[in-house]
Scaffold this motif. Structure first.
Motif, PDB file in Angstrom:
ATOM      1  N   GLU A  58       0.930   4.056  -3.023  1.00  0.00           N
ATOM      2  CA  GLU A  58       0.617   5.453  -2.705  1.00  0.00           C
ATOM      3  C   GLU A  58       1.756   6.393  -3.092  1.00  0.00           C
ATOM      4  OE1 GLU A  58       0.455   8.084   1.328  1.00  0.00           O
ATOM      5  OE2 GLU A  58      -0.571   6.145   1.382  1.00  0.00           O
ATOM      6  N   ARG A  59       2.970   5.962  -2.851  1.00  0.00           N
ATOM      7  CA  ARG A  59       4.141   6.812  -3.113  1.00  0.00           C
ATOM      8  C   ARG A  59       4.735   6.605  -4.505  1.00  0.00           C
ATOM      9  NH1 ARG A  59       7.166   5.921   2.703  1.00  0.00           N
ATOM     10  NH2 ARG A  59       5.461   6.739   3.990  1.00  0.00           N
ATOM     11  N   ARG A  60       4.139   5.735  -5.284  1.00  0.00           N
ATOM     12  CA  ARG A  60       4.565   5.449  -6.659  1.00  0.00           C
ATOM     13  C   ARG A  60       6.009   4.963  -6.742  1.00  0.00           C
ATOM     14  NH1 ARG A  60       1.880   5.764 -10.857  1.00  0.00           N
ATOM     15  NH2 ARG A  60       3.483   6.635 -12.205  1.00  0.00           N
TER      16      ARG A  60
ATOM     17  N   PRO B 210       0.811  -1.228   0.000  1.00  0.00           N
ATOM     18  CA  PRO B 210       0.000   0.000   0.000  1.00  0.00           C
ATOM     19  C   PRO B 210       0.843   1.276   0.000  1.00  0.00           C
ATOM     20  CG  PRO B 210      -0.917  -1.596   1.531  1.00  0.00           C
ATOM     21  CD  PRO B 210       0.420  -2.141   1.080  1.00  0.00           C
TER      22      PRO B 210
END
Length: 127
Positions: free
Chosen positions: A39-41, A35
């Motif tokens: 989210e932070r790529r 996750p």
């Protein structure tokens, strides 16, 4: 920055929280960190262990990663893919890892290989 995180999902996420550079999660084996990676790529790189019969959790993670953030590696001489398990790993064996990723994701293997090559060129500034 290339990170190998093993059994340290929370610590890894916390330590990388303020990094303003590209992050590659090398030899990904931490589905609990997925996750945060999404989210932070972060780039997420899979090794031969994704080919192991009991590695469904890794294959499930691979299905969730955007194609433009996916990488494959050998982690030589370790984690030889299933078809050559028991032998030292080598760069030529990455084809087995890419095939397993393509199968898990429902992607064409040649298309996925080209995407992974393009991703590596971007993140590592390759010509």
């Amino acid at each position: 920055m290339v990170i190998h995180s093993r059994d340290a999902d929370d610590e890894t996420a916390r330590m990388l929280a303020d990094f303003a550079c590209e992050v590659v999660l090398h030899c990904f084996s931490s589905p609990g960190l997925l996750p945060v990676a999404l989210e932070r790529r972060y780039y997420v790189s899979f090794a031969g262990n994704v080919t192991y019969p009991k590695a469904e959790e890794l294959r499930a993670a691979a299905r969730r990663i955007p194609a433009d953030r996916l990488l494959a590696e050998t982690d030589c001489p370790y984690l030889s893919p299933q078809p050559v398990r028991g032998k030292p790993n080598e760069p030529a064996h990455v084809v087995h890892t890419v095939e397993a990723l393509a199968t898990a994701r429902g992607d064409d293997v040649d298309d996925l290989a080209a995407q992974i090559d393009a991703n590596a060129a971007v993140v590592f500034s390759l010509p």
